[in-house]
Design a protein around this motif. Structure first.
Motif, PDB file in Angstrom:
ATOM      1  N   THR A  88       2.511   4.422  -7.367  1.00  0.00           N
ATOM      2  CA  THR A  88       1.997   3.534  -7.963  1.00  0.00           C
ATOM      3  C   THR A  88       1.844   2.184  -7.381  1.00  0.00           C
ATOM      4  OG1 THR A  88       4.376   2.950  -8.015  1.00  0.00           O
ATOM      5  CG2 THR A  88       3.689   4.299  -9.928  1.00  0.00           C
ATOM      6  N   ALA A  89       1.884   2.354  -5.974  1.00  0.00           N
ATOM      7  CA  ALA A  89       1.782   1.245  -5.066  1.00  0.00           C
ATOM      8  C   ALA A  89       0.700   1.553  -3.975  1.00  0.00           C
ATOM      9  CB  ALA A  89       3.049   0.723  -4.342  1.00  0.00           C
ATOM     10  N   PRO A  90      -0.411   1.932  -4.404  1.00  0.00           N
ATOM     11  CA  PRO A  90      -1.535   2.437  -3.401  1.00  0.00           C
ATOM     12  C   PRO A  90      -1.926   1.405  -2.339  1.00  0.00           C
ATOM     13  CG  PRO A  90      -2.559   2.090  -5.350  1.00  0.00           C
ATOM     14  CD  PRO A  90      -1.341   1.987  -5.625  1.00  0.00           C
ATOM     15  N   GLY A  91      -1.647   0.381  -2.559  1.00  0.00           N
ATOM     16  CA  GLY A  91      -2.292  -0.652  -1.611  1.00  0.00           C
ATOM     17  C   GLY A  91      -1.389  -0.901  -0.433  1.00  0.00           C
ATOM     18  N   ARG A  92      -0.119  -0.472  -0.349  1.00  0.00           N
ATOM     19  CA  ARG A  92       0.796  -0.602   0.533  1.00  0.00           C
ATOM     20  C   ARG A  92       1.130   0.799   1.362  1.00  0.00           C
ATOM     21  NH1 ARG A  92       5.981  -4.084  -0.517  1.00  0.00           N
ATOM     22  NH2 ARG A  92       5.409  -4.433   1.814  1.00  0.00           N
ATOM     23  N   LEU A  93       0.219   1.843   0.881  1.00  0.00           N
ATOM     24  CA  LEU A  93       0.651   3.242   1.703  1.00  0.00           C
ATOM     25  C   LEU A  93       0.058   3.116   3.180  1.00  0.00           C
ATOM     26  CD1 LEU A  93      -0.322   5.820  -1.057  1.00  0.00           C
ATOM     27  CD2 LEU A  93       1.871   4.863  -0.196  1.00  0.00           C
ATOM     28  N   ASP A  94      -1.130   2.081   3.554  1.00  0.00           N
ATOM     29  CA  ASP A  94      -1.381   2.059   4.756  1.00  0.00           C
ATOM     30  C   ASP A  94      -0.449   1.179   5.680  1.00  0.00           C
ATOM     31  OD1 ASP A  94      -3.807   3.297   4.023  1.00  0.00           O
ATOM     32  OD2 ASP A  94      -5.018   1.613   4.428  1.00  0.00           O
ATOM     33  N   GLU A  95       0.166   0.286   4.973  1.00  0.00           N
ATOM     34  CA  GLU A  95       1.274  -0.452   5.722  1.00  0.00           C
ATOM     35  C   GLU A  95       2.550   0.403   6.181  1.00  0.00           C
ATOM     36  OE1 GLU A  95       4.178  -4.405   4.800  1.00  0.00           O
ATOM     37  OE2 GLU A  95       2.643  -3.446   3.282  1.00  0.00           O
ATOM     38  N   LEU A  96       2.827   1.178   5.151  1.00  0.00           N
ATOM     39  CA  LEU A  96       3.980   2.322   5.452  1.00  0.00           C
ATOM     40  C   LEU A  96       3.418   3.292   6.383  1.00  0.00           C
ATOM     41  CD1 LEU A  96       6.492   3.504   4.570  1.00  0.00           C
ATOM     42  CD2 LEU A  96       5.308   4.799   2.907  1.00  0.00           C
ATOM     43  N   ALA A  97       2.391   3.842   6.335  1.00  0.00           N
ATOM     44  CA  ALA A  97       1.884   4.699   7.475  1.00  0.00           C
ATOM     45  C   ALA A  97       2.086   3.980   8.982  1.00  0.00           C
ATOM     46  CB  ALA A  97       0.592   5.249   7.372  1.00  0.00           C
ATOM     47  N   ALA A  99       3.866   1.471   9.701  1.00  0.00           N
ATOM     48  CA  ALA A  99       5.306   1.320  10.185  1.00  0.00           C
ATOM     49  C   ALA A  99       5.830   2.680  10.652  1.00  0.00           C
ATOM     50  CB  ALA A  99       6.196   0.699   9.056  1.00  0.00           C
ATOM     51  N   LEU A 100       5.370   3.874   9.945  1.00  0.00           N
ATOM     52  CA  LEU A 100       5.850   5.179  10.372  1.00  0.00           C
ATOM     53  C   LEU A 100       5.343   5.728  11.396  1.00  0.00           C
ATOM     54  CD1 LEU A 100       6.434   6.895   6.794  1.00  0.00           C
ATOM     55  CD2 LEU A 100       8.147   5.781   8.078  1.00  0.00           C
ATOM     56  N   GLY A 101       4.270   5.008  12.020  1.00  0.00           N
ATOM     57  CA  GLY A 101       3.544   5.580  13.151  1.00  0.00           C
ATOM     58  C   GLY A 101       2.867   6.853  12.661  1.00  0.00           C
ATOM     59  N   GLN A 102       2.173   6.912  11.452  1.00  0.00           N
ATOM     60  CA  GLN A 102       1.584   8.084  10.894  1.00  0.00           C
ATOM     61  C   GLN A 102       0.079   7.785  10.624  1.00  0.00           C
ATOM     62  OE1 GLN A 102       3.775   9.844   7.802  1.00  0.00           O
ATOM     63  NE2 GLN A 102       5.621   9.999   9.155  1.00  0.00           N
ATOM     64  N   GLU A 103      -0.769   8.829  10.513  1.00  0.00           N
ATOM     65  CA  GLU A 103      -2.036   8.422  10.012  1.00  0.00           C
ATOM     66  C   GLU A 103      -2.004   8.313   8.369  1.00  0.00           C
ATOM     67  OE1 GLU A 103      -5.011   8.260  11.709  1.00  0.00           O
ATOM     68  OE2 GLU A 103      -4.168   8.769  13.642  1.00  0.00           O
ATOM     69  N   PRO A 104      -2.714   7.003   8.214  1.00  0.00           N
ATOM     70  CA  PRO A 104      -2.933   6.798   7.096  1.00  0.00           C
ATOM     71  C   PRO A 104      -3.323   7.831   5.917  1.00  0.00           C
ATOM     72  CG  PRO A 104      -3.455   4.975   8.177  1.00  0.00           C
ATOM     73  CD  PRO A 104      -3.150   5.835   8.937  1.00  0.00           C
ATOM     74  N   LYS A 105      -4.417   8.581   6.177  1.00  0.00           N
ATOM     75  CA  LYS A 105      -4.970   9.316   5.512  1.00  0.00           C
ATOM     76  C   LYS A 105      -4.153  10.519   5.351  1.00  0.00           C
ATOM     77  CE  LYS A 105      -9.166  12.301   5.364  1.00  0.00           C
ATOM     78  NZ  LYS A 105     -10.388  12.734   6.212  1.00  0.00           N
ATOM     79  N   ALA A 106      -3.475  11.044   6.393  1.00  0.00           N
ATOM     80  CA  ALA A 106      -2.542  12.115   6.424  1.00  0.00           C
ATOM     81  C   ALA A 106      -1.418  11.832   5.530  1.00  0.00           C
ATOM     82  CB  ALA A 106      -2.030  12.803   7.643  1.00  0.00           C
ATOM     83  N   LEU A 107      -0.937  10.752   5.469  1.00  0.00           N
ATOM     84  CA  LEU A 107       0.243  10.058   4.433  1.00  0.00           C
ATOM     85  C   LEU A 107      -0.112  10.195   3.082  1.00  0.00           C
ATOM     86  CD1 LEU A 107       3.258   9.457   4.332  1.00  0.00           C
ATOM     87  CD2 LEU A 107       2.425   7.102   4.552  1.00  0.00           C
ATOM     88  N   ARG A 108      -1.297   9.578   2.901  1.00  0.00           N
ATOM     89  CA  ARG A 108      -1.958   9.626   1.583  1.00  0.00           C
ATOM     90  C   ARG A 108      -2.228  11.131   0.773  1.00  0.00           C
ATOM     91  NH1 ARG A 108      -4.238   4.909  -0.459  1.00  0.00           N
ATOM     92  NH2 ARG A 108      -4.349   3.492   0.895  1.00  0.00           N
TER      93      ARG A 108
END
Length: 574
Positions: A88-97, A99-108
């Motif tokens: 429900t918060a797709p706009g913040r997933l890049d920010e989360l990735a 912060a976690l040191g992960q690839e945004p695409k892989a996390l999505r």
């Protein structure tokens, strides 16, 4: 009341009666739930909002014999997410990735795949500070839980003994696995209130306190462990060896004071871990011990009564044939007593002795010394080796057994056997845990025989011409035996140019305190003989160990000799 015109008035009355009964039952149930038994509705409400979450329990502390930490549990933060909320918060997933040191695409992609679930791990094992930084972003659907992670202060120095735990804090190798139930704590439970989205509303109470794991004090002395680790590493580099092991045992108590292997690994960082580096070679690798078992063949000869230490054996011309086999000595043959046979490591001499007394006495001494027997340590993956017992011994089998071929042992078994020699023929059970009360040993060899063999082993090291002179220690009498054995090839025969080099011994001879074994696997430069490769490692480690343990020297020069030396240095002036 009369129901005019009704064809079946009794049916109408029945329906009214049933409705009245139903209304009465509903009214009674309302009164029952609200007044007489309010706990039912409370329980149903709790079932939808009250949760019990686990309270993690840390594993017990693991220390060396002096209390130095070998394995400790530290609190870490695990971040988990609710995919239903995260989508429900797709706009913040890049920010989360980020912060976690992960690839945004892989996390999505992970969140999309688990969108129908309400739980997924985002990352585990963060420090509390790192976890707080991510939580401070207040991204919907991101939550935390407290866990514990194992940390190993000694790193690769004691890795093969201590072992490690997996990401769920369960023992997977070494003592961590062997004593997992003892070390593992019992998690507690905490009662909390959560809303329908799983968000914490209120921390109600602790239902059950967590019980930490019990501590374990190992027999290992971390100071000696560092020494063994350093000298093995240096020897591997110097001789271009494939692997190496060292085991050190307290002769009186049976405690294993050091157990080091090369190559090793860092249990705190196992990202690039090679499986071969995880093997505790001292307990898992079996090998033919070569000349290091000749003292036990000599012990069998003495115990038979047919031989005395000064009995002479003719080993000329330095070789002998048994059937289609030829047994050779490194040096030319000569008339030798039993001490000379050990000093020159004569295969011919020990073979003649074994053929004279028979294989059974030699087998019996080796079995009683612990070869081919379970050590009782209970270490995961430990092997017992093999000590053959033929119904009918052929001459070649008898001779090969006497000089260390045809059987297989581990470094721990060999060290235990030498500890038995140093303890006057009394075998004390081995222990990887600190022994507060020494256990009673079993007399497996006549004390006079053990003392006589130990005296011969002293000559192997201390006398000129012995094969163990490189194991000498200034100030201490050392007894030991070197060995060199060809490795078995994959086709069942022996390799032409691959050897194992050994040295096994005890010190000080006058009152043995430590028994140790050094194994160097496939030395490729600067020689491969045990007396050349393994003996110096034994001498260096044993010298420092005896001093660290404050063992009284037993080989100091006399005051008269010191005075004579001083006069010689001063040109004869007093």
């Amino acid at each position: 009341m009369r129901l005019d015109g009704a064809l079946y008035p009794w049916r109408f009355r029945l329906v009214l009666g049933l409705l009245a009964v139903m209304i009465a039952l509903i009214g009674w149930r309302i009164v029952d739930l609200q007044v007489l038994d309010p706990g039912f509705l409370k329980g149903q409400g709790d079932a939808r909002s009250v949760r019990h979450i686990p309270i993690p329990a840390h594993r017990g502390l693991m220390t060396d014999r002096h209390g130095e930490p070998l394995a400790v549990s530290t609190p870490v933060t695990t971040l988990w997410g609710n995919p239903k909320e995260l989508v429900t918060a797709p706009g913040r997933l890049d920010e989360l990735a980020t912060a976690l040191g992960q690839e945004p695409k892989a996390l999505r992609e992970r969140i999309t795949q688990l969108a129908a679930r309400e739980f997924m791990y985002l990352t585990r094992g963060l420090t509390p500070e790192q976890g707080d930084e991510v939580l401070a972003l207040k991204i919907p659907g991101v939550y935390s839980q407290e866990e514990f992670r194992r940390f190993y202060p000694a790193g690769d120095v004691a890795a093969h003994v201590v072992g490690f735990t997996d990401i769920d804090d369960r023992g997977r190798e070494g003592i961590e696995l062997a004593y997992d139930e003892w070390l593992a704590g019992v998690p507690g439970r905490r009662q909390v209130l959560k809303d329908r989205r799983g968000r914490l509303i209120k921390d109600v109470q602790v239902v059950q306190n967590a019980k930490p794991g019990k501590p374990v004090a190992l027999s290992i002395d971390l100071r000696l462990q560092y020494l063994a680790h350093r000298e093995l590493r240096n020897a591997m580099i110097e001789h271009g060896a494939k692997a190496a092991s060292l085991v050190m045992i307290d002769v009186k108590t049976g405690e294993i004071l050091a157990m080091a292997n090369q190559p090793t690994y860092n249990p705190n960082n196992r990202r690039n871990l090679q499986p071969a580096a995880m093997r505790n070679r001292a307990m898992i690798d079996v090998f033919e011990p070569g000349s290091t078992v000749k003292p036990f063949s000599i012990a069998a000869a003495l115990a038979s009564g047919r031989y005395q230490p000064n009995s002479m054996i003719d080993t000329r011309p330095g070789w002998m044939r048994i059937g289609r086999y030829t047994i050779r000595d490194v040096s030319r043959g000569d008339m030798m007593d039993l001490t000379g046979i050990l000093m020159k490591s004569s295969n011919v001499g020990v073979s003649k002795i074994a053929l004279d007394i028979g294989a059974e006495p030699v087998y019996a001494v080796m079995q009683q010394a612990g070869f081919g027997q379970d050590t009782g340590l209970g270490f995961p993956g430990e092997r017992v080796g093999s000590l053959p017992n033929h119904r009918r011994w052929r001459e070649a089998e008898t001779a090969s057994l006497a000089y260390g071929y045809g059987l297989s042992v581990t470094a721990v078994q060999l060290a235990h056997a030498y500890a038995t020699l140093g303890n006057g023929g009394k075998s004390v059970p081995l222990s990887l845990l600190r022994v507060d009360r020494p256990r009673e040993g079993t007399q497996v060899m006549d004390k006079q025989v053990a003392d006589a063999v130990l005296k011969m082993l002293r000559a192997v090291v201390e006398d000129e011409g012995g094969g163990g002179v490189r194991a000498r220690i200034p100030g201490y009498q050392v007894g030991g035996k070197s060995g060199t054995a060809k490795k078995i090839s994959g086709t069942g025969g022996y390799t032409k140019d691959a050897y194992r080099a050994f040295f096994a011994g005890v010190a000080p001879v006058s009152n043995p305190r430590i028994a140790a074994v050094v194994v160097i696997d496939e030395p490729s430069t600067k020689g491969y003989f045990g007396g050349l490769v393994a003996a110096p490692v034994f001498g260096k480690v044993m010298a420092h160990s005896l001093r660290l343990l404050n063992v009284t020297p037993d080989n100091l020069p006399s005051p008269e000799l010191k005075t004579a030396d001083a006069k010689a240095r001063n040109g004869g002036r007093g």
